[in-house]
Motif scaffolding. Structure first.
Motif, PDB file in Angstrom:
ATOM      1  N   ALA A 166       4.746  -9.718   3.707  1.00  0.00           N
ATOM      2  CA  ALA A 166       5.961  -8.929   3.457  1.00  0.00           C
ATOM      3  C   ALA A 166       5.639  -7.440   3.439  1.00  0.00           C
ATOM      4  O   ALA A 166       6.397  -6.617   3.976  1.00  0.00           O
ATOM      5  CB  ALA A 166       6.603  -9.353   2.133  1.00  0.00           C
ATOM      6  N   ILE A 167       4.496  -7.066   2.835  1.00  0.00           N
ATOM      7  CA  ILE A 167       4.095  -5.657   2.794  1.00  0.00           C
ATOM      8  C   ILE A 167       3.770  -5.160   4.196  1.00  0.00           C
ATOM      9  O   ILE A 167       4.194  -4.072   4.595  1.00  0.00           O
ATOM     10  CB  ILE A 167       2.886  -5.480   1.857  1.00  0.00           C
ATOM     11  CG1 ILE A 167       3.317  -5.724   0.400  1.00  0.00           C
ATOM     12  CG2 ILE A 167       2.286  -4.083   1.998  1.00  0.00           C
ATOM     13  CD1 ILE A 167       2.160  -5.732  -0.574  1.00  0.00           C
ATOM     14  N   LEU A 168       3.030  -5.952   4.968  1.00  0.00           N
ATOM     15  CA  LEU A 168       2.690  -5.565   6.336  1.00  0.00           C
ATOM     16  C   LEU A 168       3.938  -5.418   7.195  1.00  0.00           C
ATOM     17  O   LEU A 168       4.028  -4.514   8.037  1.00  0.00           O
ATOM     18  CB  LEU A 168       1.736  -6.593   6.954  1.00  0.00           C
ATOM     19  CG  LEU A 168       0.319  -6.618   6.386  1.00  0.00           C
ATOM     20  CD1 LEU A 168      -0.458  -7.812   6.935  1.00  0.00           C
ATOM     21  CD2 LEU A 168      -0.410  -5.318   6.723  1.00  0.00           C
ATOM     22  N   GLU A 169       4.904  -6.291   6.977  1.00  0.00           N
ATOM     23  CA  GLU A 169       6.159  -6.195   7.722  1.00  0.00           C
ATOM     24  C   GLU A 169       6.905  -4.916   7.369  1.00  0.00           C
ATOM     25  O   GLU A 169       7.463  -4.240   8.243  1.00  0.00           O
ATOM     26  CB  GLU A 169       7.035  -7.419   7.418  1.00  0.00           C
ATOM     27  CG  GLU A 169       8.321  -7.453   8.225  1.00  0.00           C
ATOM     28  CD  GLU A 169       9.127  -8.717   7.982  1.00  0.00           C
ATOM     29  OE1 GLU A 169      10.288  -8.761   8.393  1.00  0.00           O
ATOM     30  OE2 GLU A 169       8.579  -9.655   7.369  1.00  0.00           O
ATOM     31  N   LEU A 204      -4.814  -1.246   8.882  1.00  0.00           N
ATOM     32  CA  LEU A 204      -4.918  -0.733   7.519  1.00  0.00           C
ATOM     33  C   LEU A 204      -5.929  -1.579   6.746  1.00  0.00           C
ATOM     34  O   LEU A 204      -5.941  -2.801   6.874  1.00  0.00           O
ATOM     35  CB  LEU A 204      -3.568  -0.784   6.806  1.00  0.00           C
ATOM     36  CG  LEU A 204      -2.681   0.457   6.957  1.00  0.00           C
ATOM     37  CD1 LEU A 204      -2.113   0.522   8.371  1.00  0.00           C
ATOM     38  CD2 LEU A 204      -1.551   0.442   5.945  1.00  0.00           C
ATOM     39  N   PRO A 205      -6.780  -0.961   5.956  1.00  0.00           N
ATOM     40  CA  PRO A 205      -7.736  -1.736   5.157  1.00  0.00           C
ATOM     41  C   PRO A 205      -7.012  -2.530   4.076  1.00  0.00           C
ATOM     42  O   PRO A 205      -5.931  -2.134   3.622  1.00  0.00           O
ATOM     43  CB  PRO A 205      -8.634  -0.653   4.539  1.00  0.00           C
ATOM     44  CG  PRO A 205      -7.780   0.557   4.483  1.00  0.00           C
ATOM     45  CD  PRO A 205      -6.887   0.492   5.691  1.00  0.00           C
ATOM     46  N   TYR A 206      -7.630  -3.646   3.665  1.00  0.00           N
ATOM     47  CA  TYR A 206      -6.971  -4.479   2.661  1.00  0.00           C
ATOM     48  C   TYR A 206      -6.826  -3.754   1.326  1.00  0.00           C
ATOM     49  O   TYR A 206      -5.914  -4.063   0.549  1.00  0.00           O
ATOM     50  CB  TYR A 206      -7.737  -5.791   2.450  1.00  0.00           C
ATOM     51  CG  TYR A 206      -6.982  -6.726   1.541  1.00  0.00           C
ATOM     52  CD1 TYR A 206      -5.866  -7.417   2.007  1.00  0.00           C
ATOM     53  CD2 TYR A 206      -7.345  -6.884   0.207  1.00  0.00           C
ATOM     54  CE1 TYR A 206      -5.140  -8.247   1.175  1.00  0.00           C
ATOM     55  CE2 TYR A 206      -6.621  -7.710  -0.639  1.00  0.00           C
ATOM     56  CZ  TYR A 206      -5.524  -8.389  -0.142  1.00  0.00           C
ATOM     57  OH  TYR A 206      -4.795  -9.202  -0.974  1.00  0.00           O
ATOM     58  N   PHE A 258       2.093  13.619  10.189  1.00  0.00           N
ATOM     59  CA  PHE A 258       2.606  12.931   9.000  1.00  0.00           C
ATOM     60  C   PHE A 258       3.806  12.119   9.455  1.00  0.00           C
ATOM     61  O   PHE A 258       4.915  12.619   9.568  1.00  0.00           O
ATOM     62  CB  PHE A 258       3.000  13.951   7.929  1.00  0.00           C
ATOM     63  CG  PHE A 258       3.426  13.341   6.622  1.00  0.00           C
ATOM     64  CD1 PHE A 258       2.551  12.589   5.868  1.00  0.00           C
ATOM     65  CD2 PHE A 258       4.724  13.524   6.145  1.00  0.00           C
ATOM     66  CE1 PHE A 258       2.943  12.026   4.665  1.00  0.00           C
ATOM     67  CE2 PHE A 258       5.125  12.979   4.951  1.00  0.00           C
ATOM     68  CZ  PHE A 258       4.236  12.231   4.206  1.00  0.00           C
ATOM     69  N   LEU A 259       3.553  10.829   9.745  1.00  0.00           N
ATOM     70  CA  LEU A 259       4.567   9.999  10.388  1.00  0.00           C
ATOM     71  C   LEU A 259       4.778   8.698   9.632  1.00  0.00           C
ATOM     72  O   LEU A 259       3.974   8.302   8.788  1.00  0.00           O
ATOM     73  CB  LEU A 259       4.138   9.673  11.827  1.00  0.00           C
ATOM     74  CG  LEU A 259       3.912  10.865  12.771  1.00  0.00           C
ATOM     75  CD1 LEU A 259       3.409  10.379  14.120  1.00  0.00           C
ATOM     76  CD2 LEU A 259       5.191  11.668  12.944  1.00  0.00           C
ATOM     77  N   ASP A 260       5.883   8.031   9.966  1.00  0.00           N
ATOM     78  CA  ASP A 260       6.150   6.713   9.395  1.00  0.00           C
ATOM     79  C   ASP A 260       4.985   5.781   9.711  1.00  0.00           C
ATOM     80  O   ASP A 260       4.386   5.847  10.791  1.00  0.00           O
ATOM     81  CB  ASP A 260       7.429   6.122   9.983  1.00  0.00           C
ATOM     82  CG  ASP A 260       8.668   6.891   9.541  1.00  0.00           C
ATOM     83  OD1 ASP A 260       8.543   7.749   8.657  1.00  0.00           O
ATOM     84  OD2 ASP A 260       9.752   6.629  10.098  1.00  0.00           O
ATOM     85  N   SER A 261       4.698   4.885   8.780  1.00  0.00           N
ATOM     86  CA  SER A 261       3.548   3.987   8.940  1.00  0.00           C
ATOM     87  C   SER A 261       3.682   3.088  10.165  1.00  0.00           C
ATOM     88  O   SER A 261       2.674   2.601  10.683  1.00  0.00           O
ATOM     89  CB  SER A 261       3.383   3.130   7.683  1.00  0.00           C
ATOM     90  OG  SER A 261       4.569   2.408   7.397  1.00  0.00           O
ATOM     91  N   LEU A 317       8.216  -1.587  -2.656  1.00  0.00           N
ATOM     92  CA  LEU A 317       8.071  -0.276  -2.050  1.00  0.00           C
ATOM     93  C   LEU A 317       8.392  -0.302  -0.559  1.00  0.00           C
ATOM     94  O   LEU A 317       8.198  -1.307   0.119  1.00  0.00           O
ATOM     95  CB  LEU A 317       6.640   0.240  -2.245  1.00  0.00           C
ATOM     96  CG  LEU A 317       6.202   0.483  -3.687  1.00  0.00           C
ATOM     97  CD1 LEU A 317       4.744   0.932  -3.726  1.00  0.00           C
ATOM     98  CD2 LEU A 317       7.081   1.516  -4.365  1.00  0.00           C
ATOM     99  N   SER A 318       8.880   0.816  -0.072  1.00  0.00           N
ATOM    100  CA  SER A 318       9.129   1.020   1.355  1.00  0.00           C
ATOM    101  C   SER A 318       9.077   2.517   1.611  1.00  0.00           C
ATOM    102  O   SER A 318       8.763   3.291   0.719  1.00  0.00           O
ATOM    103  CB  SER A 318      10.481   0.419   1.760  1.00  0.00           C
ATOM    104  OG  SER A 318      11.528   0.980   0.987  1.00  0.00           O
TER     105      SER A 318
END
Length: 237
Positions: free
Chosen positions: A40-43, A93-95, A83-86, A112-113
Protein backbone atom coordinates in the motif's frame (compact mmCIF):
# COMPACT_ATOMS: atom_id res chain seq x y z
CA UNK A 1 8.82 -27.39 46.21
CA UNK A 2 10.53 -26.94 42.89
CA UNK A 3 11.11 -23.45 41.63
CA UNK A 4 8.83 -22.34 38.80
CA UNK A 5 10.43 -21.85 35.41
CA UNK A 6 8.29 -19.13 33.86
CA UNK A 7 9.51 -19.88 30.35
CA UNK A 8 8.52 -23.53 30.66
CA UNK A 9 5.15 -22.65 32.15
CA UNK A 10 4.51 -20.19 29.33
CA UNK A 11 5.51 -22.79 26.77
CA UNK A 12 3.20 -25.36 28.35
CA UNK A 13 0.34 -22.90 28.32
CA UNK A 14 0.95 -22.16 24.68
CA UNK A 15 0.95 -25.88 23.77
CA UNK A 16 -2.36 -26.34 25.55
CA UNK A 17 -4.08 -23.42 23.90
CA UNK A 18 -2.58 -23.46 20.38
CA UNK A 19 -1.31 -26.14 18.05
CA UNK A 20 1.84 -25.61 15.99
CA UNK A 21 -0.26 -25.14 12.86
CA UNK A 22 -2.33 -22.47 14.60
CA UNK A 23 0.83 -20.57 15.57
CA UNK A 24 2.29 -20.76 12.07
CA UNK A 25 -0.99 -19.64 10.55
CA UNK A 26 -1.21 -16.66 12.91
CA UNK A 27 2.36 -15.58 12.20
CA UNK A 28 1.81 -16.02 8.47
CA UNK A 29 -1.28 -13.81 8.66
CA UNK A 30 0.71 -11.13 10.47
CA UNK A 31 3.48 -11.23 7.87
CA UNK A 32 0.96 -11.13 5.03
CA UNK A 33 -0.71 -8.13 6.63
CA UNK A 34 2.68 -6.44 6.95
CA UNK A 35 3.40 -7.14 3.27
CA UNK A 36 0.04 -5.64 2.36
CA UNK A 37 1.03 -2.52 4.30
CA UNK A 38 4.30 -2.36 2.35
CA UNK A 39 2.45 -2.76 -0.94
CA UNK A 40 0.00 0.00 0.00
CA UNK A 41 2.87 2.39 0.81
CA UNK A 42 4.68 1.56 -2.44
CA UNK A 43 1.47 2.12 -4.37
CA UNK A 44 1.04 5.52 -2.71
CA UNK A 45 4.64 6.45 -3.50
CA UNK A 46 4.11 5.66 -7.18
CA UNK A 47 0.64 7.21 -7.47
CA UNK A 48 -0.26 10.68 -8.76
CA UNK A 49 0.18 13.19 -5.95
CA UNK A 50 -2.80 15.43 -5.17
CA UNK A 51 -2.24 15.72 -1.41
CA UNK A 52 -1.50 19.20 -0.05
CA UNK A 53 -1.14 18.22 3.60
CA UNK A 54 -0.92 15.27 6.00
CA UNK A 55 -2.55 15.27 9.42
CA UNK A 56 0.59 14.82 11.48
CA UNK A 57 0.48 14.99 15.26
CA UNK A 58 2.53 18.16 15.63
CA UNK A 59 3.70 17.17 19.11
CA UNK A 60 5.42 14.06 17.71
CA UNK A 61 7.30 15.75 14.88
CA UNK A 62 11.04 16.36 15.18
CA UNK A 63 11.61 20.02 14.40
CA UNK A 64 15.04 19.23 12.92
CA UNK A 65 13.29 17.36 10.11
CA UNK A 66 10.86 20.16 9.18
CA UNK A 67 11.85 22.29 6.16
CA UNK A 68 10.14 25.13 4.31
CA UNK A 69 9.82 25.07 0.52
CA UNK A 70 12.10 28.13 0.26
CA UNK A 71 14.92 26.24 2.00
CA UNK A 72 14.38 23.23 -0.25
CA UNK A 73 14.35 25.43 -3.36
CA UNK A 74 17.64 27.12 -2.39
CA UNK A 75 19.30 23.75 -1.86
CA UNK A 76 18.02 22.49 -5.22
CA UNK A 77 19.17 25.61 -7.06
CA UNK A 78 22.61 25.66 -5.40
CA UNK A 79 23.32 21.99 -6.13
CA UNK A 80 21.22 21.62 -9.30
CA UNK A 81 18.81 19.11 -7.83
CA UNK A 82 15.13 18.34 -8.46
CA UNK A 83 12.29 18.26 -5.95
CA UNK A 84 9.56 16.14 -7.51
CA UNK A 85 6.71 13.82 -6.64
CA UNK A 86 7.96 10.38 -5.61
CA UNK A 87 6.20 8.79 -8.61
CA UNK A 88 8.86 10.27 -10.91
CA UNK A 89 11.70 8.60 -9.00
CA UNK A 90 12.91 5.62 -11.05
CA UNK A 91 15.42 4.04 -8.69
CA UNK A 92 14.42 1.60 -5.96
CA UNK A 93 13.65 3.03 -2.54
CA UNK A 94 15.51 1.31 0.31
CA UNK A 95 13.40 -0.65 2.77
CA UNK A 96 14.52 1.71 5.56
CA UNK A 97 12.45 4.43 3.89
CA UNK A 98 9.36 2.18 3.83
CA UNK A 99 9.94 1.21 7.46
CA UNK A 100 10.17 4.85 8.52
CA UNK A 101 6.94 5.66 6.69
CA UNK A 102 5.22 2.78 8.48
CA UNK A 103 6.53 3.96 11.84
CA UNK A 104 5.33 7.51 11.18
CA UNK A 105 1.92 6.22 10.16
CA UNK A 106 1.66 4.12 13.32
CA UNK A 107 2.92 6.90 15.60
CA UNK A 108 0.67 9.57 14.09
CA UNK A 109 -2.27 7.24 13.35
CA UNK A 110 -2.48 8.50 9.77
CA UNK A 111 -2.02 7.21 6.22
CA UNK A 112 0.66 9.37 4.64
CA UNK A 113 0.67 10.58 1.04
CA UNK A 114 2.00 13.52 -0.93
CA UNK A 115 5.58 12.26 -0.94
CA UNK A 116 8.38 14.27 -2.57
CA UNK A 117 12.00 13.38 -3.30
CA UNK A 118 14.99 15.70 -3.62
CA UNK A 119 17.74 14.25 -5.81
CA UNK A 120 19.86 14.94 -8.91
CA UNK A 121 17.81 15.04 -12.10
CA UNK A 122 19.44 11.89 -13.48
CA UNK A 123 17.87 9.87 -10.68
CA UNK A 124 14.43 10.55 -12.01
CA UNK A 125 15.23 8.68 -15.20
CA UNK A 126 18.15 6.33 -14.42
CA UNK A 127 18.35 3.41 -12.03
CA UNK A 128 21.11 4.99 -9.99
CA UNK A 129 21.09 7.13 -6.88
CA UNK A 130 23.23 9.73 -5.16
CA UNK A 131 21.95 11.19 -1.89
CA UNK A 132 18.15 11.28 -2.39
CA UNK A 133 15.93 12.68 0.40
CA UNK A 134 12.33 11.56 0.95
CA UNK A 135 9.81 14.13 2.23
CA UNK A 136 6.11 14.20 3.09
CA UNK A 137 4.09 17.38 2.91
CA UNK A 138 2.90 18.98 6.14
CA UNK A 139 1.05 21.86 4.50
CA UNK A 140 1.49 25.59 3.93
CA UNK A 141 4.83 25.08 2.19
CA UNK A 142 6.39 22.90 4.91
CA UNK A 143 7.76 19.40 4.39
CA UNK A 144 8.89 16.69 6.77
CA UNK A 145 12.12 14.83 6.00
CA UNK A 146 11.49 11.11 6.38
CA UNK A 147 14.64 9.43 5.14
CA UNK A 148 17.98 10.08 3.41
CA UNK A 149 19.99 7.35 1.71
CA UNK A 150 22.74 6.84 -0.82
CA UNK A 151 26.12 8.56 -1.00
CA UNK A 152 26.90 12.11 0.04
CA UNK A 153 27.11 14.69 -2.72
CA UNK A 154 30.54 15.68 -3.96
CA UNK A 155 31.77 18.90 -2.32
CA UNK A 156 32.54 20.18 -5.83
CA UNK A 157 28.97 19.81 -7.04
CA UNK A 158 27.93 23.24 -5.75
CA UNK A 159 30.91 24.85 -7.49
CA UNK A 160 30.28 23.01 -10.76
CA UNK A 161 26.56 23.85 -10.62
CA UNK A 162 27.14 27.56 -9.88
CA UNK A 163 27.44 28.67 -13.56
CA UNK A 164 24.09 27.01 -14.35
CA UNK A 165 22.29 28.55 -11.39
CA UNK A 166 20.96 31.49 -13.46
CA UNK A 167 21.71 33.54 -16.58
CA UNK A 168 23.85 36.12 -14.76
CA UNK A 169 26.18 33.45 -13.36
CA UNK A 170 26.61 31.87 -16.79
CA UNK A 171 27.49 35.19 -18.44
CA UNK A 172 29.96 35.99 -15.67
CA UNK A 173 31.71 32.62 -16.08
CA UNK A 174 31.89 33.02 -19.86
CA UNK A 175 33.33 36.51 -19.35
CA UNK A 176 36.04 35.26 -16.95
CA UNK A 177 36.88 32.30 -19.19
CA UNK A 178 37.18 34.63 -22.19
CA UNK A 179 39.60 36.86 -20.28
CA UNK A 180 41.65 33.81 -19.27
CA UNK A 181 41.86 32.48 -22.82
CA UNK A 182 42.78 35.93 -24.13
CA UNK A 183 45.57 36.14 -21.58
CA UNK A 184 47.16 32.80 -22.47
CA UNK A 185 47.22 33.33 -26.23
CA UNK A 186 50.90 33.77 -27.15
CA UNK A 187 52.20 36.89 -28.85
CA UNK A 188 52.19 36.76 -32.61
CA UNK A 189 49.13 34.51 -32.90
CA UNK A 190 47.05 37.43 -34.20
CA UNK A 191 48.57 40.51 -35.86
CA UNK A 192 52.05 40.26 -34.40
CA UNK A 193 52.80 41.52 -30.91
CA UNK A 194 49.86 41.56 -28.49
CA UNK A 195 48.67 45.10 -27.76
CA UNK A 196 45.75 46.52 -25.82
CA UNK A 197 43.79 47.05 -29.05
CA UNK A 198 44.19 43.60 -30.53
CA UNK A 199 43.79 42.04 -27.05
CA UNK A 200 40.36 43.68 -26.92
CA UNK A 201 39.53 42.26 -30.34
CA UNK A 202 40.71 38.81 -29.28
CA UNK A 203 38.66 39.04 -26.10
CA UNK A 204 35.50 39.96 -28.04
CA UNK A 205 36.15 37.09 -30.43
CA UNK A 206 36.60 34.66 -27.55
CA UNK A 207 33.56 35.96 -25.70
CA UNK A 208 31.25 35.73 -28.72
CA UNK A 209 32.58 32.28 -29.60
CA UNK A 210 32.03 30.92 -26.08
CA UNK A 211 28.55 32.45 -25.90
CA UNK A 212 27.67 30.82 -29.22
CA UNK A 213 29.02 27.44 -28.11
CA UNK A 214 27.21 27.65 -24.78
CA UNK A 215 23.90 28.62 -26.37
CA UNK A 216 24.28 25.93 -29.02
CA UNK A 217 24.98 23.25 -26.42
CA UNK A 218 22.14 24.47 -24.23
CA UNK A 219 19.71 24.45 -27.14
CA UNK A 220 20.71 20.98 -28.36
CA UNK A 221 20.56 19.39 -24.91
CA UNK A 222 17.42 21.27 -23.85
CA UNK A 223 19.12 22.51 -20.70
CA UNK A 224 17.79 25.32 -18.55
CA UNK A 225 18.95 27.18 -15.45
CA UNK A 226 18.65 25.60 -12.01
CA UNK A 227 16.39 28.36 -10.75
CA UNK A 228 13.85 27.34 -13.42
CA UNK A 229 14.06 23.54 -13.30
CA UNK A 230 14.40 22.64 -9.61
CA UNK A 231 10.73 21.51 -9.51
CA UNK A 232 10.28 20.67 -13.19
CA UNK A 233 9.13 17.15 -14.02
CA UNK A 234 10.45 17.31 -17.57
CA UNK A 235 13.74 15.61 -18.42
CA UNK A 236 14.88 18.05 -21.12
CA UNK A 237 15.64 20.84 -18.63
Amino acid sequence: MKNVNLEEKLSQLKRKSLTEDDILTAVKDILNQDNRNDDAILETLSAHNTTTRNNFDIDLLETDNIYHIDQIKKMCVDYRLRFLDSRFFKADLPYEAIAKIKKLENDHNVSLSGFKIMAPSKLFKLENYDDPLLFATIGNGYYYLIHKWGNDLSPYRKVLAWPFKNFENLVFCVFILSMFLTGIIPDGTFHGEKTADNAGVIFLFMFKSLVAITLYYGYLSGKNFSVSVWDSKYYNN
